[in-house]
Design a protein around this motif. Structure first.
Motif, PDB file in Angstrom:
ATOM      1  N   ASN A 160       9.383  -3.199 -13.727  1.00  0.00           N
ATOM      2  CA  ASN A 160       8.890  -3.717 -12.441  1.00  0.00           C
ATOM      3  C   ASN A 160       9.833  -4.806 -11.939  1.00  0.00           C
ATOM      4  O   ASN A 160      10.152  -4.859 -10.744  1.00  0.00           O
ATOM      5  CB  ASN A 160       7.478  -4.253 -12.619  1.00  0.00           C
ATOM      6  CG  ASN A 160       6.845  -4.635 -11.282  1.00  0.00           C
ATOM      7  OD1 ASN A 160       7.185  -4.069 -10.240  1.00  0.00           O
ATOM      8  ND2 ASN A 160       5.926  -5.597 -11.297  1.00  0.00           N
TER       9      ASN A 160
ATOM     10  N   ALA B 215       7.570   1.645 -13.853  1.00  0.00           N
ATOM     11  CA  ALA B 215       6.640   0.547 -14.106  1.00  0.00           C
ATOM     12  C   ALA B 215       5.206   1.012 -13.972  1.00  0.00           C
ATOM     13  O   ALA B 215       4.343   0.660 -14.784  1.00  0.00           O
ATOM     14  CB  ALA B 215       6.921  -0.600 -13.154  1.00  0.00           C
TER      15      ALA B 215
ATOM     16  N   ILE C  51       1.548  -2.383  -7.076  1.00  0.00           N
ATOM     17  CA  ILE C  51       2.722  -1.519  -6.940  1.00  0.00           C
ATOM     18  C   ILE C  51       2.370  -0.048  -6.921  1.00  0.00           C
ATOM     19  O   ILE C  51       3.203   0.788  -6.549  1.00  0.00           O
ATOM     20  CB  ILE C  51       3.697  -1.776  -8.104  1.00  0.00           C
ATOM     21  CG1 ILE C  51       3.038  -1.505  -9.460  1.00  0.00           C
ATOM     22  CG2 ILE C  51       4.243  -3.192  -8.049  1.00  0.00           C
ATOM     23  CD1 ILE C  51       3.996  -1.586 -10.633  1.00  0.00           C
TER      24      ILE C  51
ATOM     25  N   GLU D  13       6.525  -4.290 -17.266  1.00  0.00           N
ATOM     26  CA  GLU D  13       6.857  -5.470 -16.484  1.00  0.00           C
ATOM     27  C   GLU D  13       8.374  -5.583 -16.283  1.00  0.00           C
ATOM     28  O   GLU D  13       8.855  -6.014 -15.234  1.00  0.00           O
ATOM     29  CB  GLU D  13       6.321  -6.708 -17.189  1.00  0.00           C
ATOM     30  CG  GLU D  13       4.791  -6.765 -17.170  1.00  0.00           C
ATOM     31  CD  GLU D  13       4.243  -7.862 -18.065  1.00  0.00           C
ATOM     32  OE1 GLU D  13       5.054  -8.387 -18.869  1.00  0.00           O
ATOM     33  OE2 GLU D  13       3.061  -8.171 -17.989  1.00  0.00           O
TER      34      GLU D  13
ATOM     35  N   ALA E 202       9.907   0.952  -9.808  1.00  0.00           N
ATOM     36  CA  ALA E 202       8.458   0.994  -9.545  1.00  0.00           C
ATOM     37  C   ALA E 202       7.808   2.193 -10.203  1.00  0.00           C
ATOM     38  O   ALA E 202       6.716   2.088 -10.774  1.00  0.00           O
ATOM     39  CB  ALA E 202       8.199   1.009  -8.032  1.00  0.00           C
TER      40      ALA E 202
END
Length: 937
Positions: free
Chosen positions: A764, A772, A802, A761, A769
């Motif tokens: 993120n 994450a 994502i 998280e 990305a």
């Protein structure tokens, strides 16, 4: 007891009553002691020391040559008893021969004492004092019946009385009468004397003939005179023989002959002068002086008379008459100087007799003849004093003192000044003159006495200008006079002469130190410091003085100030020498030790510096001087960077004094402990450092603690501390540090789903990305393993927003719903296989499927979702955001500096949130396939 009868009667009584005791017979200075045992004489003492030796020759038992040989082997202090014992011990003569000699000696002595007129006689029964010669006689066996001795003695006395007119004077000389032939009727003794005869022989020498006892020798001389064979020399012949004896060096014989010649009427100056000369040689100064005066009275030559008178004065004759005669003779001979000397001596003599008029008359006569003004003035001054005229005496004494000084007769000048001071006490000018003269003559002690006595008589209101020269001279003469230096210091201070005052105080201090008065020495040194400011040498002196008084603390402070002052002017060598001496005397002074260590460190003497820094730290800690201890420990830590114990002590001291740099010192200790592999110590002080920061974030300290907990293997504590720090970091909005910390935690706890999810998280939130997605996927697997299917599904909901591989996420959901273990690699392979199959079927299109893997409209477009699906996705995103918020955790203990634990390579910052999670299975290692959990230490 005192005898009440004559000597003969007493001896007979003792013999008849067989008495024991000692009979003492004395006449004038001579005495004899007869010892009786059962009425017999067993010993006789008191005779001449050589009488026993002569008796051996009289008895004919040994020759004189033999006796002399034996005597030479004895010591100078040997007595007749030693000779007797030696003769017997070496068997030179038999005991019977010794008894013969002793009998002869006793017989002669009895004859002698029987001739004494009215002797003093005493008898004692107790034996009297011990006498070694008497004991030797008793031991050899002397025992003589007194009756026979008395009869023989009385007979001899009768014979001596008969020939008494024929017995010459002992100093008569005898000559042979050639006109008288030697008769045949001469006795053997008389023939013996004639056989050895020499004209001019002294009668006394015949009476002491070595081979004849005195009685026999006397009778032989009388016989020779009766027969006319020898006659007595005339007075003129006696003088010739006296001159011959003097020329031959037999001075005692010559003196006796000259005196006998004088008795016979040879009363001429020459005889008197010869007697004077010889008498003086034998120590008879009075007889010599009398002979000189007699000669002077008969001499017609004034010069010779003056010489005789001068000799008489030198020998101690009464001075008035000779001096008066000498004055007349010297004036007659035009010898004014000698006449003046005699007149002044007469004046002194009259002064002693208090015949002041005669004394003044003699002085006036001396003045007329040109006498020394100084001597005349001195005499007149003494006469004036004796007459009570003090004013005249002072006047004359001053004249005398200055006259003596001008003629360089300094001792006499000093005497005159002293007399002046006695008459006019308190005169500073007189005292100065006298003291300076005494100083020049070398009598410094006497000069000091004069000055002190005069100063002691000064009034309280005496002028400082008149006293100043006296005190200056006194201080110069006696540097140990503290009172003089003190007076001068105050006087100079009043005159604003600071240098002069300081110099005098230094002299006073030196005197006080020499005398051991250290209390006053300290006071004097304090005055110097007040007058002349802080001076290193004075402070050093002060320190030594305080040491003597037992004031160790004050001494250390003084030495410290002295060292600082000396160092300020660049005297580093002097400072070190001073401090080494001070430390030797005050080994317990931490401040001195610290300064010495600093100087040694500057000199490059690392060993000494370490020694004294340690000692300073120990002493200061023990005495509560924590600031000094801290300074010493700081220096030690610089010299020994890896000495953990030094740094621990430094932390304690800094903490005790609430030092503002405690955090930095703790951090350094932690780094050194880690570097030296003292991880337990590092962990302890890392926790302490965190506690020191309180509720502040203190990222460095807390991050360091987390890393230390990891290295020591305390993973549970590491996790607690890590999560707490994550929460604090996230609360501050520092996502970069959160990612860094979470990455490290995940590296240690790769199976902790919550940590992995938090890290995902965080990445993120930072827009990472790819990282994450990878972490979300990993967390799904971990949540499934932990049987947290709801959380796993929620995570898939976040991941789908994502992850570009939506089909893989959909397939993972399907597997998760079906209770099948999610394996992202298998999902990837299955999706790849499916795509190959779709591309390889004769161009036939496979039925489209939705993201969950179920058949649908195809993969060209994303399937639509119903509202329920939309709501679920929103809920999953909200859950992900909630997980990025910091979680509440227990505050961890202090930890070490992670900067010291990490390698120097560049890293990407790590962040994360602090969630509570169970302890992961460390045995499975770090899941490096997923790229998570790299050990950054």
């Amino acid at each position: 007891m005192q005898a009440l009868m004559d000597l003969q009667g007493l001896i007979q009584s003792i013999s008849q009553n067989r008495r024991n005791g000692v009979l003492t017979v004395s006449q004038g200075a001579e005495f004899r002691r007869l010892r009786f045992n059962a009425g017999n004489i067993v010993a006789l003492t008191g005779q001449r020391p050589d009488q026993f030796t002569r008796a051996l020759c009289w008895a004919g038992v040994v020759t004189r040559a033999q006796i002399n040989t034996v005597i030479q082997t004895l010591g100078e202090t040997a007595g007749p008893e030693d000779l007797l014992n030696k003769l017997l011990a070496e068997r030179i003569i038999a005991p019977e021969a010794v008894l013969d000699a002793l009998d002869c000696m006793i017989e002669e002595e009895i004859t002698l004492i029987l001739g004494w007129k009215n002797p003093q006689i005493t008898f004692s029964d107790n034996g009297g004092a011990a006498d070694t010669f008497a004991e030797a006689q008793i031991k050899v066996g002397v025992s003589i019946a007194p009756g026979g001795l008395l009869l023989e003695g009385m007979r001899r006395q009768d014979e001596l009385g008969t020939v008494a007119p024929l017995i010459p004077h002992q100093w008569d000389t005898l000559v042979r009468d050639p006109a008288v032939a030697q008769p045949d009727t001469l006795s053997a003794d008389a023939r013996l004397l004639l056989g050895e005869w020499r004209d001019g022989v002294v009668s006394g020498s015949l009476f002491e003939h070595p081979r004849l006892p005195p009685f026999r020798a006397t009778m032989a001389v009388a016989l020779l005179r009766r027969t006319g064979v020898v006659r007595i020399s005339t007075a003129q012949e006696l003088l010739v023989q006296a001159d011959a004896a003097k020329a031959a060096g037999t001075l005692k014989k010559a003196l006796g002959l000259y005196r006998h010649a004088l008795e016979l009427g040879q009363d001429v100056p020459r005889v008197h002068l010869q007697i004077a000369e010889l008498a003086e040689r034998f120590g008879d100064r009075a007889g010599a002086a009398q002979a000189c005066l007699a000669a002077a009275a008969q001499l017609s030559d004034p010069a010779a008379a003056a010489q005789a008178l001068s000799t008489a004065l030198r020998l101690g004759a009464d001075r008035e008459q000779p001096l008066s005669q000498l004055v007349a003779i010297h004036i007659q001979l035009d010898q004014s100087d000698q006449a003046v000397s005699c007149l002044l001596e007469l004046a002194k003599m009259y002064e002693k007799r208090r015949s002041f008029e005669q004394a003044i008359q003699a002085v006036r006569e001396a003045q007329e003849l040109g006498a020394d003004p100084a001597a005349v003035a001195l005499l007149l001054a003494r006469v004036a004093v004796a007459q009570g005229d003090s004013e005249q005496a002072v006047l004359q004494l001053e004249v005398a003192a200055r006259a003596f000084h001008e003629s360089e007769r300094l001792d006499e000048s000093v005497a005159a000044w002293k007399e002046l001071l006695r008459l006019a006490s308190g005169r500073c000018d007189y005292a100065m003159e006298c003291a300076e003269l005494m100083m020049w003559t070398g009598d410094r002690a006497g000069a000091v006495v004069v000055l002190r006595a005069t100063l002691g008589k000064q009034p309280a209101d005496a002028s400082e200008d008149s006293l100043l020269p006296m005190y200056e001279l006194l201080a110069k003469l006696d540097p140990s006079d503290v009172s003089a230096h003190d007076w001068l210091a105050k006087a100079y201070e009043r005159r604003r002469d600071r240098d002069g005052a300081t110099a005098q105080l230094r002299l006073a201090a030196a005197a006080q130190e020499k005398s051991g008065d250290h209390r006053r020495l300290v006071e004097t040194l304090e005055r110097i410091l007040e007058l002349d400011g802080q001076q290193a040498d004075i402070l050093d002196w002060m320190a030594r003085a305080r040491m003597e008084l037992g004031q160790d603390g004050a001494a250390a402070q003084a030495w410290a100030k002295a060292a600082d002052l000396t160092l300020a002017r660049g005297g580093r060598k002097e400072v070190r020498a001073m401090l080494e001496g001070a430390v030797q005397r005050l080994p317990g002074s931490s401040g001195l030790r610290l300064r010495l260590a600093q100087i040694a460190n500057r000199d490059g003497d690392r060993e000494s510096a370490l020694k004294h820094f340690r000692a300073a730290a120990d002493l200061a800690s023990g005495s509560g001087e924590l600031a000094v201890a801290r300074d010493a420990l700081l220096q030690l830590s610089r010299l020994r960077p890896d000495d953990v114990l030094v740094r621990v002590r430094l932390v304690e001291c800094t903490d005790a004094i609430k030092g503002p740099d405690l955090d930095r010192i703790l951090a350094e200790l932690v780094r050194v402990a880690i570097r030296t592999n003292n991880l337990g110590l590092a962990l302890e002080h890392a926790r302490r450092r965190v506690d020191l920061g309180g509720d502040e974030l203190n990222w460095e300290a807390r991050s360091e603690l987390v890393e230390l907990l990891r290295r020591t293997g305390d993973h549970n504590a590491e996790l607690i501390a890590g999560r707490d720090l994550v929460g604090r970091v996230l609360a501050s909005g520092d996502n970069d540090h959160a990612v860094e910390l979470l990455s490290r935690l995940v590296a240690s706890h790769s199976k902790d789903a919550d940590l992995v999810l938090q890290l995902a998280e965080a990445h993120n939130a930072l827009g990472n990305a790819g990282e994450a997605v990878r972490l979300f996927r990993q967390s799904v697997c971990l949540l499934q393993v932990d049987n947290r299917l709801t959380d796993a599904k929620t995570t898939l909901g976040s991941l789908i927003q994502i992850d570009e591989e939506a089909e893989a996420v959909a397939m993972a959901r399907t597997w998760l719903d079906a209770g099948q273990i999610v394996d992202w690699e298998k999902i990837r392979m299955e999706l790849a296989q499916r795509r190959r199959l779709e591309r390889g079927t004769d161009g036939l299109r496979r039925p489209p499927t939705d993201r969950s893997g179920k058949p649908g409209t195809g993969n060209a477009q994303r399937p639509s979702t119903d509202r329920a699906g939309t709501d679920r996705a929103a809920t999953e995103r909200a859950g992900a955001s909630a997980r990025l918020r910091p979680a509440t955790s227990v505050r961890p203990p202090p930890r070490p500096d992670t900067d010291a634990l990490r390698p120097s390579t560049d890293r990407t910052p790590r962040h994360g949130t602090g969630r509570q999670a169970p302890e992961p299975d460390r045995s499975q290692g770090t899941d490096r396939a997923d790229g998570v959990g790299t050990d950054r230490l």
